[in-house]
Structures are given as C-alpha cells and as structure tokens.
Write a protein that holds these residues in place. Sequence first.
Motif, PDB file in Angstrom:
ATOM      1  N   PRO A  82     -11.507  -9.315  20.767  1.00 33.24           N
ATOM      2  CA  PRO A  82     -10.071  -9.225  20.512  1.00 33.24           C
ATOM      3  C   PRO A  82      -9.242  -9.083  21.788  1.00 33.24           C
ATOM      4  CG  PRO A  82     -11.236  -7.297  19.651  1.00 33.24           C
ATOM      5  CD  PRO A  82     -12.266  -8.257  20.101  1.00 33.24           C
ATOM      6  N   ARG A  83      -9.854  -8.617  22.869  1.00 36.98           N
ATOM      7  CA  ARG A  83      -9.060  -8.435  24.088  1.00 36.98           C
ATOM      8  C   ARG A  83      -8.563  -9.755  24.649  1.00 36.98           C
ATOM      9  NH1 ARG A  83     -11.740  -3.537  27.518  1.00 36.98           N
ATOM     10  NH2 ARG A  83     -12.426  -2.385  25.706  1.00 36.98           N
ATOM     11  N   GLU A 143       1.734  -4.932  18.634  1.00 40.19           N
ATOM     12  CA  GLU A 143       0.631  -5.295  19.496  1.00 40.19           C
ATOM     13  C   GLU A 143      -0.138  -4.048  19.932  1.00 40.19           C
ATOM     14  OE1 GLU A 143       2.041  -8.091  22.394  1.00 40.19           O
ATOM     15  OE2 GLU A 143       1.114  -9.519  21.024  1.00 40.19           O
ATOM     16  N   ARG A 191      10.571  -7.149  24.601  1.00 39.50           N
ATOM     17  CA  ARG A 191      10.244  -5.738  24.383  1.00 39.50           C
ATOM     18  C   ARG A 191       9.187  -5.315  25.379  1.00 39.50           C
ATOM     19  NH1 ARG A 191      13.478  -3.923  20.141  1.00 39.50           N
ATOM     20  NH2 ARG A 191      13.952  -5.680  18.834  1.00 39.50           N
ATOM     21  N   GLU A 192       9.448  -4.219  26.048  1.00 38.52           N
ATOM     22  CA  GLU A 192       8.483  -3.730  27.022  1.00 38.52           C
ATOM     23  C   GLU A 192       7.128  -3.546  26.349  1.00 38.52           C
ATOM     24  OE1 GLU A 192       8.794  -2.497  30.568  1.00 38.52           O
ATOM     25  OE2 GLU A 192       9.990  -4.281  30.208  1.00 38.52           O
ATOM     26  N   VAL A 193       7.109  -2.753  25.277  1.00 36.84           N
ATOM     27  CA  VAL A 193       5.867  -2.551  24.553  1.00 36.84           C
ATOM     28  C   VAL A 193       6.114  -2.912  23.097  1.00 36.84           C
ATOM     29  CG1 VAL A 193       4.123  -0.898  23.839  1.00 36.84           C
ATOM     30  CG2 VAL A 193       5.179  -0.694  26.082  1.00 36.84           C
ATOM     31  N   ASP A 194       5.352  -3.847  22.608  1.00 38.03           N
ATOM     32  CA  ASP A 194       5.507  -4.260  21.227  1.00 38.03           C
ATOM     33  C   ASP A 194       4.660  -3.335  20.355  1.00 38.03           C
ATOM     34  OD1 ASP A 194       5.163  -5.432  18.761  1.00 38.03           O
ATOM     35  OD2 ASP A 194       5.499  -7.436  19.574  1.00 38.03           O
ATOM     36  N   GLN A 230      -5.012 -10.429  23.831  1.00 39.39           N
ATOM     37  CA  GLN A 230      -4.006  -9.499  24.349  1.00 39.39           C
ATOM     38  C   GLN A 230      -3.228 -10.162  25.476  1.00 39.39           C
ATOM     39  OE1 GLN A 230      -3.458  -6.420  23.042  1.00 39.39           O
ATOM     40  NE2 GLN A 230      -4.884  -7.204  21.523  1.00 39.39           N
ATOM     41  N   PRO A 231      -1.929  -9.814  25.598  1.00 41.15           N
ATOM     42  CA  PRO A 231      -1.172 -10.365  26.728  1.00 41.15           C
ATOM     43  C   PRO A 231      -1.699  -9.817  28.054  1.00 41.15           C
ATOM     44  CG  PRO A 231       0.125  -8.712  25.560  1.00 41.15           C
ATOM     45  CD  PRO A 231      -1.109  -8.939  24.742  1.00 41.15           C
ATOM     46  N   ARG A 290       7.155 -10.537  23.600  1.00 41.64           N
ATOM     47  CA  ARG A 290       6.630  -9.723  24.687  1.00 41.64           C
ATOM     48  C   ARG A 290       7.629  -9.613  25.817  1.00 41.64           C
ATOM     49  NH1 ARG A 290       1.002 -12.952  24.479  1.00 41.64           N
ATOM     50  NH2 ARG A 290       0.143 -11.927  22.652  1.00 41.64           N
ATOM     51  N   GLU A 291       8.345 -10.725  26.056  1.00 36.39           N
ATOM     52  CA  GLU A 291       9.346 -10.735  27.113  1.00 36.39           C
ATOM     53  C   GLU A 291      10.469  -9.747  26.796  1.00 36.39           C
ATOM     54  OE1 GLU A 291       9.525 -13.403  29.619  1.00 36.39           O
ATOM     55  OE2 GLU A 291      11.220 -12.369  30.536  1.00 36.39           O
ATOM     56  N   LYS A 300      -2.401  -3.155  17.321  1.00 40.65           N
ATOM     57  CA  LYS A 300      -3.545  -4.070  17.272  1.00 40.65           C
ATOM     58  C   LYS A 300      -4.539  -3.739  18.388  1.00 40.65           C
ATOM     59  CE  LYS A 300      -1.905  -8.424  16.850  1.00 40.65           C
ATOM     60  NZ  LYS A 300      -1.847  -9.831  16.929  1.00 40.65           N
ATOM     61  N   THR A 301      -4.000  -3.449  19.582  1.00 43.59           N
ATOM     62  CA  THR A 301      -4.865  -3.117  20.705  1.00 43.59           C
ATOM     63  C   THR A 301      -5.685  -1.885  20.379  1.00 43.59           C
ATOM     64  OG1 THR A 301      -3.074  -3.828  22.103  1.00 43.59           O
ATOM     65  CG2 THR A 301      -4.903  -2.760  23.193  1.00 43.59           C
ATOM     66  N   SER A 305     -14.004  -8.859  26.101  1.00 41.52           N
ATOM     67  CA  SER A 305     -14.746  -9.292  24.920  1.00 41.52           C
ATOM     68  C   SER A 305     -13.830  -9.382  23.696  1.00 41.52           C
ATOM     69  CB  SER A 305     -15.898  -8.334  24.656  1.00 41.52           C
ATOM     70  OG  SER A 305     -15.452  -7.018  24.849  1.00 41.52           O
ATOM     71  N   GLU A 335     -10.279 -29.250  23.641  1.00 49.24           N
ATOM     72  CA  GLU A 335      -9.908 -27.849  23.419  1.00 49.24           C
ATOM     73  C   GLU A 335     -11.154 -26.998  23.164  1.00 49.24           C
ATOM     74  OE1 GLU A 335      -6.761 -26.008  22.836  1.00 49.24           O
ATOM     75  OE2 GLU A 335      -5.898 -27.567  24.094  1.00 49.24           O
ATOM     76  N   TYR A 347      -0.206  -8.687  30.524  1.00 51.27           N
ATOM     77  CA  TYR A 347       0.431  -7.471  31.043  1.00 51.27           C
ATOM     78  C   TYR A 347      -0.193  -6.198  30.498  1.00 51.27           C
ATOM     79  CZ  TYR A 347       3.300  -6.925  26.795  1.00 51.27           C
ATOM     80  OH  TYR A 347       3.718  -6.761  25.512  1.00 51.27           O
ATOM     81  N   ASN A 390       0.652 -25.687  21.047  1.00 46.87           N
ATOM     82  CA  ASN A 390      -0.659 -25.076  21.281  1.00 46.87           C
ATOM     83  C   ASN A 390      -1.603 -26.063  21.943  1.00 46.87           C
ATOM     84  OD1 ASN A 390      -0.017 -22.598  19.916  1.00 46.87           O
ATOM     85  ND2 ASN A 390       0.032 -23.866  18.071  1.00 46.87           N
ATOM     86  N   SER A 443      -8.342  -2.758  18.046  1.00 43.28           N
ATOM     87  CA  SER A 443      -9.445  -3.541  18.589  1.00 43.28           C
ATOM     88  C   SER A 443     -10.296  -2.691  19.523  1.00 43.28           C
ATOM     89  CB  SER A 443      -8.923  -4.783  19.297  1.00 43.28           C
ATOM     90  OG  SER A 443      -8.137  -4.393  20.400  1.00 43.28           O
ATOM     91  N   LEU A 444      -9.656  -1.768  20.255  1.00 38.01           N
ATOM     92  CA  LEU A 444     -10.434  -0.893  21.130  1.00 38.01           C
ATOM     93  C   LEU A 444     -11.330  -0.002  20.283  1.00 38.01           C
ATOM     94  CD1 LEU A 444      -7.861   0.129  23.865  1.00 38.01           C
ATOM     95  CD2 LEU A 444      -9.717  -1.523  23.993  1.00 38.01           C
ATOM     96  N   ASN A 499       3.034 -12.770  30.025  1.00 39.25           N
ATOM     97  CA  ASN A 499       3.243 -12.717  28.577  1.00 39.25           C
ATOM     98  C   ASN A 499       2.248 -13.568  27.804  1.00 39.25           C
ATOM     99  OD1 ASN A 499       5.554 -10.979  28.456  1.00 39.25           O
ATOM    100  ND2 ASN A 499       6.728 -12.641  29.358  1.00 39.25           N
ATOM    101  N   MET A 500       1.485 -14.371  28.534  1.00 41.06           N
ATOM    102  CA  MET A 500       0.480 -15.191  27.852  1.00 41.06           C
ATOM    103  C   MET A 500      -0.806 -14.376  27.711  1.00 41.06           C
ATOM    104  SD  MET A 500       1.318 -18.792  29.792  1.00 41.06           S
ATOM    105  CE  MET A 500       0.447 -19.952  28.750  1.00 41.06           C
ATOM    106  N   LYS A 511       5.527 -15.222  20.036  1.00 41.88           N
ATOM    107  CA  LYS A 511       4.896 -14.049  20.620  1.00 41.88           C
ATOM    108  C   LYS A 511       5.221 -13.873  22.104  1.00 41.88           C
ATOM    109  CE  LYS A 511       0.194 -15.926  21.326  1.00 41.88           C
ATOM    110  NZ  LYS A 511       0.630 -17.180  21.882  1.00 41.88           N
ATOM    111  N   LEU A 512       5.336 -14.988  22.838  1.00 42.90           N
ATOM    112  CA  LEU A 512       5.648 -14.867  24.270  1.00 42.90           C
ATOM    113  C   LEU A 512       7.001 -14.211  24.479  1.00 42.90           C
ATOM    114  CD1 LEU A 512       4.508 -18.167  25.977  1.00 42.90           C
ATOM    115  CD2 LEU A 512       3.284 -16.031  25.674  1.00 42.90           C
ATOM    116  N   LEU A 563     -14.203  -1.925  19.185  1.00 43.82           N
ATOM    117  CA  LEU A 563     -15.171  -2.104  20.266  1.00 43.82           C
ATOM    118  C   LEU A 563     -16.034  -0.855  20.418  1.00 43.82           C
ATOM    119  CD1 LEU A 563     -13.272  -3.906  23.128  1.00 43.82           C
ATOM    120  CD2 LEU A 563     -15.137  -4.768  21.732  1.00 43.82           C
ATOM    121  N   ARG A 606      -2.789 -34.334  17.900  1.00 42.34           N
ATOM    122  CA  ARG A 606      -4.042 -33.573  17.899  1.00 42.34           C
ATOM    123  C   ARG A 606      -5.232 -34.498  17.591  1.00 42.34           C
ATOM    124  NH1 ARG A 606      -5.468 -28.264  18.560  1.00 42.34           N
ATOM    125  NH2 ARG A 606      -3.427 -27.556  19.143  1.00 42.34           N
TER     126      ARG A 606
END
Lengths: 263, 380
Positions: free
Chosen positions: A147-148, B360, B354-357, A151-152, B351-352, B363-364, A145, A126, A154, B214, B367-368, A93-94, B347-348, B371, A118
Amino acid sequence: MGAILELQGVSMSFGGLKAVDGLSFDVNEGEIVSIIGPNGSGKTTTFNVISGLYEPDAGDILLKGESVAGLRPDQVHDKGISRTFQSLRLFTNMSVLENVLVGMHSITNAGVIASMLRLPSVRREEKRMYDKAQELLGMFPGRFSGPRQSQPAYSLSYANRRRLEIARALASDPALLLLDEPVAGMNPAESHEVMEQIKMLREKGYTILMIEHDMHVVEGVSDRVIAMDHGVKIAEGSYDEVANDPQVVEAYLGKRAAADATA
Amino acid sequence: MRLAEITGAIQTAAGRVPRGVYAVIGFAIAAVFPLLNVAGVVETAWLRVGVVSLLFVMLSLGLNIVMGETGLLNLGYIAFFAFGAYTTALLSSPKFELQWPFLAVVVLSTLIAMVAGFVIGLPTLRLRGDYLAIVTLAFGEIVRLTIVNLQGLTNGPNGITGIYPPRLLGAEALEAAGSSGAAAWLVVDKPIEYYYLVLACVIVTSVLLSNLKNSRVGRAWNALREDELAAVATGITASRAKLLSVVLSAGIAGFAGSLFAYYSNVISPESFLFMQSVIVVCMVVLGGMGSIPGVIIGAIVLQALPQIIRQAAGAARSDFEVYRMLIFGILIVVMVIFRPEGLLPDKLWRREAREVDPRELEKTRQSLFDLEEGEKDLEV
Ligand SMILES: Nc1ncnc2c1ncn2[C@@H]1O[C@H](COP(=O)(O)OP(=O)(O)OP(=O)(O)O)[C@@H](O)[C@H]1O
Ligand SMILES: [Mg+2]
C-alpha cells in the motif's frame, strides 16, 4: 574497460564566480567514483553541467566518446545519464509508484493516440513498467511494499525520499548514474544500508559518479575519489591517497590546522 | 452513531464502488433526461439548456488538460472555440455557398483550432504564471477583434447566419436513392437530436481523456506541473509535452465550437467574449482541476444552475445576467476559501490544496497497521 564519461577542461561561472574551473576527469565502466570537497567547491555545479541543466562556458563532456555538452537535460538523459538531486526533487503530490513510472519515460514510447485508445500495446507496456517498478522498489526491502506505493511522495520519510529518488533515476537503465549526496540527512544505520545498496548496484554493473560528504560511505564504496576545492580538482586516487593528501586536508581544515596535523 | 461516523461510513462505502460505476450512472441519467421531454414532463427549453451545458462540459474537459494536468493557465481559451465555430460556419452556410459533409467540417474545424493552439503555444512555451495569463488573455482578445474586423470573411459583428444542420454519414446516399424520409433521420436539426449527438461526443471524449490521464503522456504532464526541472532531468521534453497539451486542448475546443455553430445556426463575435473564457476557467476550478468527473460537474453546475435559478426567479428578470456573474464571483471565492481543491477533486490537486489529507492519513495509518500485522504473522 573504457571511459564512459570524460570531462575535458570543463568550466562554468556564475557572473564573476568560477564555480567549476578547468575540470577534467574520467569515469570508467563499472566504476564507482566519488567527488568530495568542502561546501561550495563546485560539486553540484559539476553535476548540473554534466546533466545539461547548465551549459559549460568551456571544455567538453563526452559520454562513450560522444559529446553531450550543450544538450538539453532531456537529451542528456536519453543518452544515458540519470541523476538524483541533493535538494530532493520528487514529484511530491504523485504517488511513489508514479514517480518511478515517470522515471521510465525515456525508455517507453506510448504516444498520445495509442494512450487515449489504450491499445493492447499500451496495456502491455504499462504492465511491463509496473513489473519493472516493483523490481526497482523491491531493491529497498520493506520500504515501499504494497500500500505504500500509492502514498504520495511527500508522505515519505526523508530517508525514503532519497531512496525513491534513486529508484526513479534507475528506472531508465542509465549508463551512468549521478548521485548527489545520497545519504545526506540519514542516520548512521540508514546510511550504512544505502551504502550496501550502492555496492549492490555495482554488482549489477551500474557505473556511478557520486558526491558525498559522509567519509564512511565514500571509503566503503569508492573505487576512486576525486577531491575538489574552489571548482578545481585538487586530488585524485584511492580513498587513502586522497584522504591523506595535504592539499585535501588543507581544503577541509584550513592551512594552519593542516600544518598542525602534519606536524 | 455520531454524525462524523455516519458520514465516514458513507465515504468508505462510496470509496469501495469503482469510479466507472459512477460514470455509467451519470451518463445514464444524462441519456434518460431527454425522455422526460418526450414524455411531456419538461419543456423543450430545458433540452436546449442541456445541449449548451454539454458543450461547456466539452470545453471544460479541454481546458482541464492544460490547466489541470500540465498546470498552464489559459485565459483566452474561448478563442479556440471561435476558430472551430467559424471554420464550421464558413464551410457549411450560404456565406460561400458551401455545404461540406459533416465529418469533414468537424475534423477540419478541430484541426484549424489545433493549428491555432500550436501558433500560440510555441512562442509561450517558456512563460508561466502571470505572464502566460496575460499573453493568453491578449490572444483571446486579438482573435475576437480580428473576427469583428475581418468583415469580408466573418461578416463582422453581424455574424454568420443560416448554418446548415449536420447531415450524418449516409444522408446523401439515402437521398440519392430517393428515400428522403429515411435521410431526414440522419439530419440533426431538433434539440433532442443535438442533445444526443453532443452527449455521445462528451462520453467518447471523457473516456479517451481518462485513458490519457492514466498513461505515460498524462504522467509526463503531471510531472512537469509538479517540478519542471526534475521532469526534464528525468527525460521529459518539456516543450514537446506542453505543446501537445496545448494543441490537444485547443482541438477539443475547436470540436466543441464546430458542434456549437451547427447547433446555434447563427454565430457572432458576442459568443466569444473574454467573459466566456473566464467562465470555463471557473468551471474547471469549481469542479476540481485535473478531475474529469469534477470538471463535468463544474460545467453543469455553472451552466445549468443559473438557468434553473432564473426559472425560479421568473423569466421577467431580464437583469439576471448581471446577478449571474455576481453569483459566480461569490461562489468561486467561497470555494477557494473552503474547498480549494474543487467539488470532486483529483487526488494530485487534493494533496496540493491540503497540507495533510485526513482521508489519506487514515489510509496510511491503516496500511501501516496492516504491514505491522503482516510482520507479526511472519515472526510467529
Ligand atoms: N545558480 C547559481 N547561481 C549563482 N551561484 C551559484 C549557483 N549555483 C551554485 N552557485 C555557487 O557556485 C559555487 C559552487 O556551488 P555548488 O552547489 O556546486 O557547491 P557544492 O560543492 O555542491 O557544495 P555543497 O557541498 O554545499 O553541496 C558556490 O559558491 C555557490 O554559491
Ligand atoms: Mg552540492
């Protein structure tokens, strides 16, 4: 060039099953050594023992001459052994970037109070971590690269997860990198690409011990190959020597087939 | 425009505003609220609701460290609150005729709670899930029953009364100098003064904790929660990181407990029932585990909303408490079914849960697309 890793008669059993049985071998600095062997021959268990997830029943494991047998996994990691997992164990999830940053845990030192405030030292660290992560992820051009990186994990393709595991393992500048089937599940083009990247790591001076079933990759990158069967080392030498060793052929194909093959 | 498009547009617009802006707006509203009382618009009772809500915000922030960040359940969290409250009561009341300086009392209360956290944290490091829930629940009850029975120290069920109000730094000096009028300014004894004292503490705590989240430390906690085996193989010392999170969260509860003792003037074991631990857990779950703005909202909703409802229903409903727990229960069940990640999720955990947010995914895709566009540019 001296041995970085020495296994001396290492054994490890699960109940009655001897998964690793009196295993001894060395890995020299700057070398890429591959371990091959049929399923269940004890390769991953060997990695688990080296990386401290299991304590060996017998024998010793030396890293640069110092015993690491029986240490906790995080202690072994601090000594300089980093690994990837056959079964893929990312922090799913990270984000991609966070996975690599976690990989730098042992080479960074921001504490709880400094982090809360901080402090400038934390910000600098950092920033350094971020730059280093860019460098590591940049090893795989076009895969992680921009934005990826946010992404999480998974959401990545299978091949990219394997790549990210390698980047995370490299993040701590390990003295020895253990790769457990780095190209498993990849198509030939992808595994060829990863093979080139592993070669590149050798150029950079990394020492690598790798488990791999893909003989094309094993042949392509290995300085030395070790074959295991039933927890025992059955052959060691160059790729050609090991691939043509009758015991190895037998382990893979069975006795009868081995006889046919040599006949 | 269809409704989905409108809400989508609002969401993207809201997403562009930096999170800090929301925090400033939220805290500004909280800071302005007491002025309504000064202006005579709201009754002083509401200020009291505000103080208690803020104390629960503090508790939720603390519990969130173990539950949200490290992923360790704690069903006896209120025990640390009790440690802080009783330390304060003993050091600043007629019980032993002590009146230690405010700062010393708060620091010591926090430290004692941290020691308690260490003592319960150490033997439970290897536990997880149900076992951890049972052990922490038992710990909470043991602490409460000890308070009830340790009459000599705690006055048992009667509690400790007459806790002196906090005298901020400099009050003594001013009094010694003979200006007791000026010194009175530095004694916190009116609801509005407590409100601002606790609000200031909440703001500082949330800023410090969001920095921590963070950071290297926060990421190590998240990694342990995600996959402990991978985390230790990546060099994280699980025992140390977990213990740190337990001790820190206990310290925050102790700190809140100290403020609570000062504010309420009287403390007794009744304030530290198992139900209170459950309520704090509910606040964290409702607001969104791991999310600092989330747990703040969760605490306010669960603490202030019942008071508002009670007011609306009429003060005569003395059986309101019963309904309150019923409403809590229903609310949590509804949340778990329809929005398991909480009101303002991290956000973590989103994601936990919901299978697919969908956000997100969008956004993916975007971003693709970017690219690909970029690569095309290169080709040209
Ligand atoms: N945790 C465990 N408990 C019990 N038995 C185990 C455990 N891990 C491995 N084994 C057994 O030990 C033997 C060696 O397993 P290991 O995973 O090391 O094989 P491997 O050589 O990595 O095989 P593969 O190529 O399939 O990955 C197998 O018989 C396996 O079933
Ligand atoms: Mg294996």
